[in-house]
Design a protein around this motif. Structure first.
Motif, PDB file in Angstrom:
ATOM      1  N   GLU A  14      -2.873  -4.773   2.810  1.00 46.45           N
ATOM      2  CA  GLU A  14      -4.053  -4.880   3.670  1.00 46.45           C
ATOM      3  C   GLU A  14      -4.011  -6.235   4.368  1.00 46.45           C
ATOM      4  O   GLU A  14      -3.807  -7.259   3.722  1.00 46.45           O
ATOM      5  CB  GLU A  14      -5.319  -4.732   2.804  1.00 46.45           C
ATOM      6  N   ASP A  15      -4.158  -6.202   5.694  1.00 44.62           N
ATOM      7  CA  ASP A  15      -4.081  -7.450   6.461  1.00 44.62           C
ATOM      8  C   ASP A  15      -5.435  -8.172   6.555  1.00 44.62           C
ATOM      9  O   ASP A  15      -5.468  -9.368   6.834  1.00 44.62           O
ATOM     10  CB  ASP A  15      -3.542  -7.184   7.871  1.00 44.62           C
ATOM     11  N   GLU A  16      -6.523  -7.451   6.362  1.00 43.43           N
ATOM     12  CA  GLU A  16      -7.831  -8.116   6.422  1.00 43.43           C
ATOM     13  C   GLU A  16      -8.050  -8.878   5.116  1.00 43.43           C
ATOM     14  O   GLU A  16      -8.196  -8.277   4.051  1.00 43.43           O
ATOM     15  CB  GLU A  16      -8.953  -7.082   6.607  1.00 43.43           C
ATOM     16  N   LYS A  17      -8.050 -10.201   5.248  1.00 43.76           N
ATOM     17  CA  LYS A  17      -8.027 -11.049   4.057  1.00 43.76           C
ATOM     18  C   LYS A  17      -9.200 -10.797   3.105  1.00 43.76           C
ATOM     19  O   LYS A  17      -9.023 -10.759   1.893  1.00 43.76           O
ATOM     20  CB  LYS A  17      -7.992 -12.527   4.469  1.00 43.76           C
ATOM     21  N   LYS A  18     -10.378 -10.613   3.691  1.00 39.23           N
ATOM     22  CA  LYS A  18     -11.565 -10.411   2.844  1.00 39.23           C
ATOM     23  C   LYS A  18     -11.448  -9.140   2.019  1.00 39.23           C
ATOM     24  O   LYS A  18     -11.724  -9.132   0.818  1.00 39.23           O
ATOM     25  CB  LYS A  18     -12.836 -10.332   3.710  1.00 39.23           C
ATOM     26  N   THR A  19     -11.051  -8.064   2.703  1.00 36.16           N
ATOM     27  CA  THR A  19     -10.922  -6.772   1.998  1.00 36.16           C
ATOM     28  C   THR A  19      -9.840  -6.868   0.931  1.00 36.16           C
ATOM     29  O   THR A  19     -10.030  -6.425  -0.208  1.00 36.16           O
ATOM     30  CB  THR A  19     -10.569  -5.650   3.000  1.00 36.16           C
TER      31      THR A  19
ATOM     32  N   PHE B  93       6.218  -0.453  -8.842  1.00 35.82           N
ATOM     33  CA  PHE B  93       4.759  -0.449  -8.965  1.00 35.82           C
ATOM     34  C   PHE B  93       4.290   0.895  -9.520  1.00 35.82           C
ATOM     35  O   PHE B  93       4.927   1.918  -9.295  1.00 35.82           O
ATOM     36  CB  PHE B  93       4.104  -0.700  -7.595  1.00 35.82           C
ATOM     37  N   ASP B  94       3.157   0.865 -10.199  1.00 41.43           N
ATOM     38  CA  ASP B  94       2.585   2.110 -10.734  1.00 41.43           C
ATOM     39  C   ASP B  94       1.673   2.768  -9.718  1.00 41.43           C
ATOM     40  O   ASP B  94       1.278   3.919  -9.891  1.00 41.43           O
ATOM     41  CB  ASP B  94       1.806   1.812 -12.012  1.00 41.43           C
ATOM     42  N   GLY B  95       1.310   2.007  -8.687  1.00 38.69           N
ATOM     43  CA  GLY B  95       0.457   2.558  -7.657  1.00 38.69           C
ATOM     44  C   GLY B  95       0.398   1.618  -6.465  1.00 38.69           C
ATOM     45  O   GLY B  95       0.736   0.433  -6.578  1.00 38.69           O
ATOM     46  N   MET B  96       0.000   2.165  -5.312  1.00 34.37           N
ATOM     47  CA  MET B  96      -0.093   1.342  -4.116  1.00 34.37           C
ATOM     48  C   MET B  96      -1.357   1.717  -3.353  1.00 34.37           C
ATOM     49  O   MET B  96      -1.662   2.904  -3.195  1.00 34.37           O
ATOM     50  CB  MET B  96       1.141   1.589  -3.240  1.00 34.37           C
ATOM     51  N   VAL B  97      -2.103   0.678  -2.929  1.00 32.25           N
ATOM     52  CA  VAL B  97      -3.253   0.891  -2.055  1.00 32.25           C
ATOM     53  C   VAL B  97      -2.785   0.456  -0.683  1.00 32.25           C
ATOM     54  O   VAL B  97      -2.442  -0.713  -0.479  1.00 32.25           O
ATOM     55  CB  VAL B  97      -4.464   0.035  -2.505  1.00 32.25           C
ATOM     56  N   LEU B  98      -2.704   1.402   0.239  1.00 33.65           N
ATOM     57  CA  LEU B  98      -2.051   1.141   1.517  1.00 33.65           C
ATOM     58  C   LEU B  98      -3.008   1.396   2.672  1.00 33.65           C
ATOM     59  O   LEU B  98      -3.426   2.536   2.901  1.00 33.65           O
ATOM     60  CB  LEU B  98      -0.817   2.059   1.615  1.00 33.65           C
ATOM     61  N   ASP B  99      -3.339   0.336   3.390  1.00 36.66           N
ATOM     62  CA  ASP B  99      -4.206   0.501   4.554  1.00 36.66           C
ATOM     63  C   ASP B  99      -3.385   1.064   5.711  1.00 36.66           C
ATOM     64  O   ASP B  99      -2.220   0.686   5.898  1.00 36.66           O
ATOM     65  CB  ASP B  99      -4.805  -0.863   4.945  1.00 36.66           C
ATOM     66  N   ILE B 100      -3.972   1.969   6.483  1.00 38.70           N
ATOM     67  CA  ILE B 100      -3.230   2.541   7.620  1.00 38.70           C
ATOM     68  C   ILE B 100      -3.145   1.521   8.756  1.00 38.70           C
ATOM     69  O   ILE B 100      -2.093   1.341   9.373  1.00 38.70           O
ATOM     70  CB  ILE B 100      -3.875   3.857   8.102  1.00 38.70           C
ATOM     71  N   MET B 101      -4.263   0.835   9.018  1.00 39.61           N
ATOM     72  CA  MET B 101      -4.280  -0.119  10.129  1.00 39.61           C
ATOM     73  C   MET B 101      -3.676  -1.452   9.704  1.00 39.61           C
ATOM     74  O   MET B 101      -4.323  -2.249   9.029  1.00 39.61           O
ATOM     75  CB  MET B 101      -5.731  -0.351  10.589  1.00 39.61           C
TER      76      MET B 101
ATOM     77  N   PRO C 199      -0.884  -4.700  11.175  1.00 41.82           N
ATOM     78  CA  PRO C 199      -0.171  -5.210  12.347  1.00 41.82           C
ATOM     79  C   PRO C 199       1.297  -4.802  12.270  1.00 41.82           C
ATOM     80  O   PRO C 199       1.856  -4.727  11.183  1.00 41.82           O
ATOM     81  CB  PRO C 199      -0.323  -6.726  12.217  1.00 41.82           C
ATOM     82  N   GLY C 200       1.912  -4.480  13.399  1.00 36.31           N
ATOM     83  CA  GLY C 200       3.316  -4.054  13.398  1.00 36.31           C
ATOM     84  C   GLY C 200       3.428  -2.648  12.851  1.00 36.31           C
ATOM     85  O   GLY C 200       2.742  -1.727  13.293  1.00 36.31           O
ATOM     86  N   ARG C 201       4.256  -2.475  11.848  1.00 36.89           N
ATOM     87  CA  ARG C 201       4.470  -1.171  11.229  1.00 36.89           C
ATOM     88  C   ARG C 201       3.192  -0.716  10.519  1.00 36.89           C
ATOM     89  O   ARG C 201       2.703  -1.415   9.639  1.00 36.89           O
ATOM     90  CB  ARG C 201       5.602  -1.322  10.224  1.00 36.89           C
ATOM     91  N   ASP C 202       2.644   0.442  10.908  1.00 39.23           N
ATOM     92  CA  ASP C 202       1.375   0.858  10.284  1.00 39.23           C
ATOM     93  C   ASP C 202       1.612   1.537   8.925  1.00 39.23           C
ATOM     94  O   ASP C 202       2.748   1.784   8.522  1.00 39.23           O
ATOM     95  CB  ASP C 202       0.546   1.734  11.231  1.00 39.23           C
ATOM     96  N   GLY C 203       0.515   1.793   8.241  1.00 40.07           N
ATOM     97  CA  GLY C 203       0.596   2.314   6.878  1.00 40.07           C
ATOM     98  C   GLY C 203       1.316   3.650   6.765  1.00 40.07           C
ATOM     99  O   GLY C 203       2.062   3.879   5.819  1.00 40.07           O
TER     100      GLY C 203
END
Ligand code: CA
Length: 224
Positions: free
Chosen positions: A7-12, A45-53, A55-59
Motif C-alpha cells: 500500500e502506497d498511502e502511508k497512513k493506511t 509469506f502466509d498472506g498478502m494484503v494488496l492494494d489495487i491502486m 504507483p507504477g505497476r498496479d495491484g
C-alpha cells in the motif's frame, strides 16, 4: 503468520500494519508493486494484503505476475472503488479475497486471518514425481511426454499416491481414500487397480515408480 502489506498511502499502510501486529502477525510493508514482487520472491509469506491502486505497476498486475511465477501466497485485494468488475477481475487474476475501501479494520484483520487458514490448505494442482506428472484440474497424466488415459478411479488412486510420495500407503487407507469404503471389501480390488496403474505409468519406463511393500501396501517413489 507473516503478512506482506502492499500500500502506497502511508497512513493506511501504517494503520493496517499496526492492527495486524497487535493481533500477533509479523508484518512487512511495501509501497510499490516492484518492491512487493521482490519481497515475495525472497520471503515465503502466509498472506498478502494488496492494494489495487499503486504507483507504477498496479495491484492486479502484481497479482498476475505472482501467479505466473507460481507463487501461491493467498492474496486479499483492496480497492478504493469496490466496483463489481474490478472484484471479478481480481478474483480471475488469482486473488483469494477482496475488500473494498473504506473498510473496518476488524474486518480486514478477520479476512487476513481466514486467508492464513486457507493458505494452509492450498494443494498443488500439478503433481510431479520424476518425469510423471498429474494435472488434477484437467485430469491429464503424462510420463516421459506420453499422455495416458485413466478411469476416474485410477485417477483418484494415482492422485492419492502422488500426494504422499515416498510414504507407504496401506491397502486400507487406499480403500478409504479412493473408494470411500470404511471396510475392507475382502477382494483383490486394490491389487487389480495397482496392476493397471503400473502398466500405464511404469511399463516401458525407467526408473519404476510404483513399488509394492509386501504385506503392507504400496509406495510411489523414484528409488526402489
Ligand atoms: Ca493505494
Amino acid at each position: 503468520m507473516r503478512v506482506l502489506v502492499v500500500e502506497d498511502e502511508k497512513k493506511t499502510a501504517s494503520f493496517v500494519r499496526k492492527a495486524l501486529q497487535a493481533e500477533g502477525f509479523a508484518v512487512d510493508v511495501c509501497d510499490n508493486g516492484e518492491a512487493a514482487l521482490a519481497a515475495a520472491a525472497g520471503t515465503p509469506f502466509d498472506g498478502m494484503v494488496l492494494d489495487i491502486m499503486l504507483p507504477g505497476r498496479d495491484g492486479l498486475s502484481v497479482l498476475r505476475q505472482l501467479r505466473e511465477r507460481g507463487n501461491k501466497t493467498p492474496v486479499l485485494l483492496l480497492s478504493a472503488r469496490g466496483a463489481v468488475n474490478e472484484r471479478v477481475e481480481g478474483l480471475n487474476a488469482g486473488a483469494d479475497d477482496y475488500l473494498p475501501k473504506p473498510f473496518v479494520i476488524a474486518e480486514l484483520v478477520a479476512r487476513v486471518r481466514a486467508l492464513g487458514r486457507r493458505g494452509g490448505e492450498v494443494k498443488p494442482t500439478v503433481l510431479r514425481l520424476a518425469d510423471l506428472t498429474l494435472d488434477t484440474i484437467s485430469h491429464r497424466a503424462q510420463r516421459g511426454g506420453k499422455t495416458f488415459e485413466m478411469t476416474a478411479r485410477e485417477f483418484r488412486l494415482l492422485e492419492f499416491l502422488m500426494r504422499s510420495p515416498g510414504r507407504i500407503c496401506g491397502r486400507m487407507s487406499i480403500i478409504e481414500k479412493v473408494w470411500d469404503y470404511d471396510f475392507d471389501p475382502g477382494t483383490n480390488l486394490v491389487d487389480v487397480y495397482i496392476r493397471r496403474l503400473r502398466e500405464k505409468i511404469d511399463d516401458g519406463f525407467e526408473p519404476k515408480l510404483l513399488h509394492t511393500v509386501r504385506g503392507i501396501g504400496y509406495v510411489l517413489k523414484e528409488t526402489p
